[in-house]
Design a protein around this motif. Structure first.
Motif, PDB file in Angstrom:
ATOM      1  N   GLY A  37      40.521   2.301 -52.466  1.00 21.83           N
ATOM      2  CA  GLY A  37      41.397   2.869 -53.492  1.00 21.83           C
ATOM      3  C   GLY A  37      41.619   4.353 -53.318  1.00 21.83           C
ATOM      4  O   GLY A  37      41.321   5.137 -54.212  1.00 21.83           O
ATOM      5  N   ARG A  38      42.167   4.750 -52.187  1.00 24.09           N
ATOM      6  CA  ARG A  38      42.422   6.167 -51.923  1.00 24.09           C
ATOM      7  C   ARG A  38      43.691   6.646 -52.624  1.00 24.09           C
ATOM      8  O   ARG A  38      44.605   5.854 -52.875  1.00 24.09           O
ATOM      9  CB  ARG A  38      42.547   6.425 -50.408  1.00 24.09           C
ATOM     10  CG  ARG A  38      41.468   5.823 -49.558  1.00 24.09           C
ATOM     11  CD  ARG A  38      40.082   6.252 -49.980  1.00 24.09           C
ATOM     12  NE  ARG A  38      39.072   5.617 -49.152  1.00 24.09           N
ATOM     13  CZ  ARG A  38      37.791   5.514 -49.472  1.00 24.09           C
ATOM     14  NH1 ARG A  38      37.367   6.023 -50.623  1.00 24.09           N
ATOM     15  NH2 ARG A  38      36.932   4.921 -48.677  1.00 24.09           N
ATOM     16  N   THR A  39      43.754   7.933 -52.890  1.00 17.25           N
ATOM     17  CA  THR A  39      44.947   8.522 -53.481  1.00 17.25           C
ATOM     18  C   THR A  39      46.159   8.299 -52.575  1.00 17.25           C
ATOM     19  O   THR A  39      46.094   8.565 -51.372  1.00 17.25           O
ATOM     20  CB  THR A  39      44.742  10.035 -53.706  1.00 17.25           C
ATOM     21  OG1 THR A  39      43.631  10.237 -54.574  1.00 17.25           O
ATOM     22  CG2 THR A  39      45.977  10.674 -54.307  1.00 17.25           C
ATOM     23  N   ILE A  83      42.612   8.045 -44.386  1.00 14.13           N
ATOM     24  CA  ILE A  83      43.547   8.922 -45.083  1.00 14.13           C
ATOM     25  C   ILE A  83      42.839  10.202 -45.520  1.00 14.13           C
ATOM     26  O   ILE A  83      41.719  10.163 -46.035  1.00 14.13           O
ATOM     27  CB  ILE A  83      44.145   8.216 -46.319  1.00 14.13           C
ATOM     28  CG1 ILE A  83      45.013   7.028 -45.885  1.00 14.13           C
ATOM     29  CG2 ILE A  83      44.963   9.191 -47.167  1.00 14.13           C
ATOM     30  CD1 ILE A  83      45.533   6.210 -47.039  1.00 14.13           C
ATOM     31  N   GLY A  84      43.517  11.332 -45.295  1.00 17.01           N
ATOM     32  CA  GLY A  84      42.989  12.619 -45.740  1.00 17.01           C
ATOM     33  C   GLY A  84      44.095  13.481 -46.298  1.00 17.01           C
ATOM     34  O   GLY A  84      45.289  13.133 -46.229  1.00 17.01           O
ATOM     35  N   GLY A 132      39.737  11.381 -41.986  1.00 18.84           N
ATOM     36  CA  GLY A 132      39.956  10.985 -43.369  1.00 18.84           C
ATOM     37  C   GLY A 132      39.005   9.888 -43.824  1.00 18.84           C
ATOM     38  O   GLY A 132      38.149   9.408 -43.065  1.00 18.84           O
ATOM     39  N   GLU A 133      39.168   9.466 -45.066  1.00 18.64           N
ATOM     40  CA  GLU A 133      38.331   8.414 -45.632  1.00 18.64           C
ATOM     41  C   GLU A 133      38.825   7.043 -45.183  1.00 18.64           C
ATOM     42  O   GLU A 133      40.037   6.801 -45.125  1.00 18.64           O
ATOM     43  CB  GLU A 133      38.333   8.478 -47.151  1.00 18.64           C
ATOM     44  CG  GLU A 133      37.726   9.748 -47.728  1.00 18.64           C
ATOM     45  CD  GLU A 133      37.749   9.747 -49.241  1.00 18.64           C
ATOM     46  OE1 GLU A 133      36.675   9.598 -49.845  1.00 18.64           O
ATOM     47  OE2 GLU A 133      38.846   9.901 -49.802  1.00 18.64           O
ATOM     48  N   PRO A 134      37.919   6.133 -44.852  1.00 16.86           N
ATOM     49  CA  PRO A 134      38.333   4.781 -44.446  1.00 16.86           C
ATOM     50  C   PRO A 134      39.221   4.147 -45.513  1.00 16.86           C
ATOM     51  O   PRO A 134      38.907   4.193 -46.705  1.00 16.86           O
ATOM     52  CB  PRO A 134      37.002   4.028 -44.325  1.00 16.86           C
ATOM     53  CG  PRO A 134      35.983   5.095 -44.074  1.00 16.86           C
ATOM     54  CD  PRO A 134      36.453   6.291 -44.854  1.00 16.86           C
ATOM     55  N   SER A 135      40.331   3.573 -45.082  1.00 16.01           N
ATOM     56  CA  SER A 135      41.310   3.019 -46.014  1.00 16.01           C
ATOM     57  C   SER A 135      41.913   1.752 -45.418  1.00 16.01           C
ATOM     58  O   SER A 135      42.344   1.748 -44.272  1.00 16.01           O
ATOM     59  CB  SER A 135      42.424   4.034 -46.292  1.00 16.01           C
ATOM     60  OG  SER A 135      41.889   5.285 -46.700  1.00 16.01           O
ATOM     61  N   ARG A 136      41.949   0.703 -46.242  1.00 11.77           N
ATOM     62  CA  ARG A 136      42.490  -0.579 -45.755  1.00 11.77           C
ATOM     63  C   ARG A 136      43.412  -1.185 -46.805  1.00 11.77           C
ATOM     64  O   ARG A 136      43.057  -1.310 -47.973  1.00 11.77           O
ATOM     65  CB  ARG A 136      41.358  -1.548 -45.430  1.00 11.77           C
ATOM     66  CG  ARG A 136      41.846  -2.950 -45.082  1.00 11.77           C
ATOM     67  CD  ARG A 136      40.758  -3.836 -44.588  1.00 11.77           C
ATOM     68  NE  ARG A 136      41.202  -5.221 -44.512  1.00 11.77           N
ATOM     69  CZ  ARG A 136      40.688  -6.136 -43.706  1.00 11.77           C
ATOM     70  NH1 ARG A 136      39.696  -5.798 -42.893  1.00 11.77           N
ATOM     71  NH2 ARG A 136      41.124  -7.368 -43.720  1.00 11.77           N
TER      72      ARG A 136
END
Length: 303
Positions: free
Chosen positions: A231-233, A189-190, A205-209
Motif C-alpha cells: 500500500g505505497r503512496t 517505489i520512492g 524504493g520500497e517494495p511494491s506489488r
C-alpha cells in the motif's frame, strides 16, 4: 457530549483453561500492549459478571467481558458535511469518500475533510470518539475508507492490514490497449527527486506489488481491476505509468484530462475479518457520477 463504552465478550474454550486472561487477550486475540495497559486502569475486566485481574487464570466456560474505554476529546473540528455511509456498527464506520476530499485535516486542507465530516456526524449523535481511519486514499481517488470507532477496533484492523489479511480492490481506467488479460507489476517505489508529492520507480524504493486484471477493453482505453499486495503512496498511479498505461485524467503521471479531470481510480472493495466477531466482512462502494459518465463516454465511442 456522551462518551462511548463498548463491551467485548468471549466464552473461554477448553484450550483456554489455566491460561492468564492477559495471555488469552494478547496471543489469541492480538490485543496490543497499549490496549492492555488501558484495561488495567479501573474495573474494566469481568468474568461471569465479577471484576477480575488480567493476571488471573481462566476456566473453561467462563464469560470474559471487557469494557473498551471511552475516547479522548478529538482535536478535529466537526462539520456538517455530506457523508455517504456504506456500513456501520459499534466498532466500524465505512464510507464512500467523494472525489476532491482529503481524508485527514492538514495545513493545506484544514477543513472540509473526511475527518471533519465524520466528527460532525458523531457529534450530532452525541458520541465522543477519535477519528481513526484504517487507511487513506488520495484526495482525487474516490471510494471505500474504513474508520475504527475505538482503539481496540483500530488495533485489530491494523494488525490485519500489516499481515496482508485485508484485501483491497480498486478499479481504474488506463490509456491504451492491454493485450494480456492479467499481469503483475512488481517495482519498488520512492519519492521523486526535488518533489514532496510525486513518486517514481527506483531501485532504492520500497517494495511494491500490484496485480491487475482487464475487465473491459475500449478502442483506446481499458478498465482494470487492481489488487494491492502493498500500500505505497500513489502505487497504482506510478505502476500504471511505468508500464506505459497511465490512468485517464492523471496529469501528474502522464494521463490525459480530456475525458475526466482527475485520476480515474476508485477504491471499490475492502474485504476483511470483523475485529470482534471474526466473521468475513465485505464493503463495496459504487462508482461516483464522474466515473459513470466516463463509462458512458467510452461505451459510446466504442459503438
Amino acid at each position: 457530549m456522551n462518551s462511548v463504552n463498548t463491551l467485548w465478550e468471549y466464552r473461554l474454550q477448553p484450550e483456554d483453561a489455566g491460561q492468564k486472561y492477559l495471555s488469552i487477550l494478547k496471543h489469541k486475540f492480538h490485543f496490543s500492549l497499549k490496549v492492555l495497559q488501558h484495561l488495567k486502569q479501573g474495573e474494566r475486566v469481568w468474568v461471569d459478571g465479577c471484576f477480575t485481574y488480567l493476571t488471573a487464570r481462566g476456566k473453561e466456560g467462563q464469560l470474559l467481558t471487557i469494557q473498551l474505554f471511552a475516547e479522548e476529546e478529538s482535536p478535529i473540528q466537526g462539520e456538517d458535511l455530506p457523508l455517504s455511509i456504506l456500513y456501520e456498527d459499534d466498532y466500524l464506520l465505512a464510507v464512500n469518500k467523494p472525489v476532491g476530499q482529503v481524508v485527514h485535516p492538514n495545513r493545506r486542507y484544514p477543513n472540509n475533510t473526511l475527518g471533519n465530516a465524520v466528527m460532525g456526524y458523531w457529534e450530532r449523535k452525541g458520541e465522543q470518539r477519535l477519528f481513526r481511519p484504517i487507511h487513506r486514499i488520495d484526495r482525487n481517488t474516490s471510494g471505500v475508507v474504513i474508520i475504527a470507532k475505538n482503539q481496540f477496533a483500530h488495533q485489530q484492523l491494523a494488525w490485519q492490514l500489516e499481515r496482508g489479511h485485508i484485501h483491497k480492490r480498486y478499479y481504474g481506467f488506463v490509456h491504451g490497449y492491454l493485450r494480456a488479460d492479467s499481469g503483475t507489476i512488481n517495482s519498488p517505489i520512492g519519492l521523486a527527486p526535488n518533489s514532496f508529492i510525486k513518486r517514481q520507480i527506483q531501485e532504492t524504493g520500497e517494495p511494491s506489488r500490484t496485480d491487475y486484471r482487464v475487465i473491459r477493453r475500449y478502442s483506446e482505453a481499458c478498465l482494470l481491476e487492481f489488487i494491492l499486495e502493498t500500500g505505497r503512496t500513489h502505487q497504482i498511479r506510478v505502476h500504471c505509468e511505468s508500464i506505459g498505461h497511465p490512468l485517464l485524467g492523471d496529469d501528474l503521471y502522464g494521463g490525459d484530462t480530456s475525458l475526466i479531470n482527475r485520476q480515474a481510480l476508485h477504491s471499490s472493495v475492502y474485504a476483511f475479518l470483523h475485529p470482534v466477531t471474526g466473521l468475513p466482512l465485505v464493503i463495496r462502494a459504487p462508482f461516483p457520477e464522474d466515473l459513470r459518465h466516463l463509462l458512458k463516454a467510452l461505451n459510446k465511442a466504442k459503438e
